[in-house]
Design an enzyme around this catalytic site. Structure first.
Site, PDB file in Angstrom:
ATOM      1  N   SER A 126     -15.506  33.752  -3.954  1.00 60.83           N
ATOM      2  CA  SER A 126     -15.376  34.235  -5.337  1.00 60.83           C
ATOM      3  C   SER A 126     -16.735  34.541  -5.963  1.00 60.83           C
ATOM      4  CB  SER A 126     -14.683  33.143  -6.159  1.00 60.83           C
ATOM      5  OG  SER A 126     -14.897  33.337  -7.533  1.00 60.83           O
ATOM      6  N   GLU A 128     -17.549  33.724  -8.686  1.00 56.31           N
ATOM      7  CA  GLU A 128     -17.891  32.564  -9.499  1.00 56.31           C
ATOM      8  C   GLU A 128     -18.936  31.669  -8.796  1.00 56.31           C
ATOM      9  OE1 GLU A 128     -16.707  32.662 -12.557  1.00 56.31           O
ATOM     10  OE2 GLU A 128     -17.314  30.674 -13.243  1.00 56.31           O
ATOM     11  N   TYR A 150     -14.767  25.231 -10.806  1.00 55.93           N
ATOM     12  CA  TYR A 150     -14.181  26.167  -9.838  1.00 55.93           C
ATOM     13  C   TYR A 150     -15.288  26.798  -8.979  1.00 55.93           C
ATOM     14  CZ  TYR A 150     -11.847  30.349  -8.042  1.00 55.93           C
ATOM     15  OH  TYR A 150     -11.362  31.332  -7.227  1.00 55.93           O
TER      16      TYR A 150
HETATM   17  P1  GDP Z   1     -12.477  34.406 -14.423  1.00 52.13           P
HETATM   18  O1  GDP Z   1     -13.549  35.445 -14.566  1.00 52.13           O
HETATM   19  O2  GDP Z   1     -12.120  34.145 -12.989  1.00 52.13           O
HETATM   20  O3  GDP Z   1     -12.782  33.188 -15.183  1.00 52.13           O
HETATM   21  O4  GDP Z   1     -11.110  35.086 -15.002  1.00 52.13           O
HETATM   22  P2  GDP Z   1     -10.367  34.893 -16.405  1.00 52.13           P
HETATM   23  O5  GDP Z   1      -9.406  36.014 -16.504  1.00 52.13           O
HETATM   24  O6  GDP Z   1      -9.799  33.519 -16.540  1.00 52.13           O
HETATM   25  O7  GDP Z   1     -11.521  35.048 -17.506  1.00 52.13           O
HETATM   26  C1  GDP Z   1     -12.298  36.236 -17.622  1.00 52.13           C
HETATM   27  C2  GDP Z   1     -13.191  36.150 -18.860  1.00 52.13           C
HETATM   28  O8  GDP Z   1     -12.370  36.192 -20.020  1.00 52.13           O
HETATM   29  C3  GDP Z   1     -14.013  34.861 -18.965  1.00 52.13           C
HETATM   30  O9  GDP Z   1     -15.321  35.192 -19.356  1.00 52.13           O
HETATM   31  C4  GDP Z   1     -13.319  34.085 -20.088  1.00 52.13           C
HETATM   32  O10 GDP Z   1     -14.208  33.236 -20.831  1.00 52.13           O
HETATM   33  C5  GDP Z   1     -12.843  35.234 -20.966  1.00 52.13           C
HETATM   34  N1  GDP Z   1     -11.730  34.875 -21.867  1.00 52.13           N
HETATM   35  C6  GDP Z   1     -11.681  35.124 -23.208  1.00 52.13           C
HETATM   36  N2  GDP Z   1     -10.546  34.662 -23.733  1.00 52.13           N
HETATM   37  C7  GDP Z   1      -9.833  34.102 -22.704  1.00 52.13           C
HETATM   38  C8  GDP Z   1      -8.548  33.455 -22.647  1.00 52.13           C
HETATM   39  O11 GDP Z   1      -7.842  33.309 -23.637  1.00 52.13           O
HETATM   40  N3  GDP Z   1      -8.142  33.031 -21.405  1.00 52.13           N
HETATM   41  C9  GDP Z   1      -8.909  33.203 -20.274  1.00 52.13           C
HETATM   42  N4  GDP Z   1      -8.442  32.774 -19.084  1.00 52.13           N
HETATM   43  N5  GDP Z   1     -10.133  33.790 -20.325  1.00 52.13           N
HETATM   44  C10 GDP Z   1     -10.590  34.233 -21.524  1.00 52.13           C
END
Ligand code: GDP
Length: 326
Positions: A126, A128, A150
């Site tokens: 990932s 990440e 993660y």
């Molecule tokens: P990630 O990149 O694997 O963490 O995928 P996510 O879809 O969970 O998050 C993508 C980005 O969206 C990250 O920078 C989060 O901080 C931002 N984000 C903003 N609001 C939200 C929310 O309500 N839920 C999630 N999951 N992410 C959010």
């Protein structure tokens, strides 16, 4: 016929992969978490797949399963897969996503030693693992420096993959940037937004999000699953960044999704709440997939607007169905 074991077969990528490989006539086995309820759209994709219950933390049980199935290829996708949820359950994430990978690699290595024929493994790594990278875009040589539980779990798995590769097991790693589809659960921001926009277009209301400024490199999941297959079938086990190379903010995603759902003034419906802001979050993640393009001949086929549009159309249809039923 190739015998394939997919761990995490009930997730977005696992079910898409099972569909793609079954179409090629392979024998597909899937590991699913004991007791997990499989959502109906995923269950439909798993027709013809032999499902096995198991717990990734159970080294003996996973070893017995790998021995019994005796796969030629293992796609290791299982584990807790959400960065957001990893802040709520850091230890569970480390066990399933980090340690679980080591358990699967060890089981594959032992099978290979005992049987005397190679086992190929694909590790779904990932973006990440790079955390708050100083280098933009990131590539296969970017330092691994995770900033979330993660990320640490995935970094452990990524580095274990390299260790097992040196030990003689074929382990290819695809370093996957965010990849979405209508199978994404709403714990990911993309699906949360498309489901929210669809719901609001039917019944009004609002959507609560966290950081709207974060920049991510969002691609179409079936393209990323194709990259996994290419990496596993390549002559050498190697690491490949899989990404579009384009960055958009969460706010961009909201704007396009709400416009697609026919809502002009998204600002009137979206609020932010610190409860959804993470303790540490990478500001921008964007990948350089030129190695995958050059070596594997891989390229993404769906652009950002199209991706958002497909997810919104799907969720609008679901919201209208729910509205009609209600
Ligand atoms: P990630 O990149 O694997 O963490 O995928 P996510 O879809 O969970 O998050 C993508 C980005 O969206 C990250 O920078 C989060 O901080 C931002 N984000 C903003 N609001 C939200 C929310 O309500 N839920 C999630 N999951 N992410 C959010």
């Amino acid at each position: 016929m190739t015998r394939v074991l997919i761990t995490g077969v009930t997730g977005q990528d696992g079910s898409l992969l099972a569909t793609a490989l079954r179409g090629e006539g392979h024998e597909i086995h899937g590991l699913c978490q004991t007791g997990l309820a499989i959502p109906a759209p995923i269950r439909e994709l798993l027709d013809g797949v032999t499902l096995h219950d198991g717990d990734l933390a159970d080294a003996a049980g996973i070893g017995e399963l790998v021995d019994a199935v005796a796969p030629d290829e293992v796609y290791h996708l299982a584990g807790q897969s959400s960065v957001a949820l990893s802040w709520e359950d850091p230890i569970g994430t480390l066990v399933s996503t980090g340690l679980g990978a080591g358990i699967v690699f060890e089981a594959a290595y032992r099978l290979q030693e005992r049987r005397g024929t190679p086992v190929r493994v694909l590790q779904a790594s990932s973006a990440e693992i790079f955390g708050r990278a100083e280098q933009t875009p990131q590539d296969e040589d970017t330092p691994v420096r995770p900033v979330s539980p993660y990320g640490v779990a995935k970094a452990t798995a990524h580095q274990l993959a390299s260790v097992y590769r040196q030990r003689g097991l074929f382990v290819a790693c695809t370093i996957l940037y965010n990849h979405e589809s209508t199978l994404r659960p709403p714990s990911f921001v993309t699906r949360k937004i498309t489901m929210g926009a669809a719901r609001i277009s039917v019944e009004g209301g609002e959507l609560t999000l966290g950081n709207l400024d974060a920049g991510r490199d969002w691609g179409w999941a079936p393209d990323y699953v194709r990259a996994m297959v290419l990496a596993l079938r390549h002559t050498e086990p190697d690491d490949f960044v899989v990404a579009t190379g384009e960055v958009h903010t969460v706010e961009d995603f909201v704007r396009v999704a709400f416009a697609r759902a026919g809502i002009a003034n998204w600002q009137a419906h979206v609020r932010t709440d610190p409860a959804f802001v993470r303790p540490v979050d990478a500001a921008v993640q964007v990948g350089d997939a030129s190695k995958a393009r050059r070596v594997l001949g891989w390229a993404p086929s769906v652009g950002f607007d199209d991706l958002v549009g497909r997810m919104v159309e799907h969720d609008l249809a679901l919201a209208h169905l729910a509205g009609d039923a209600g």
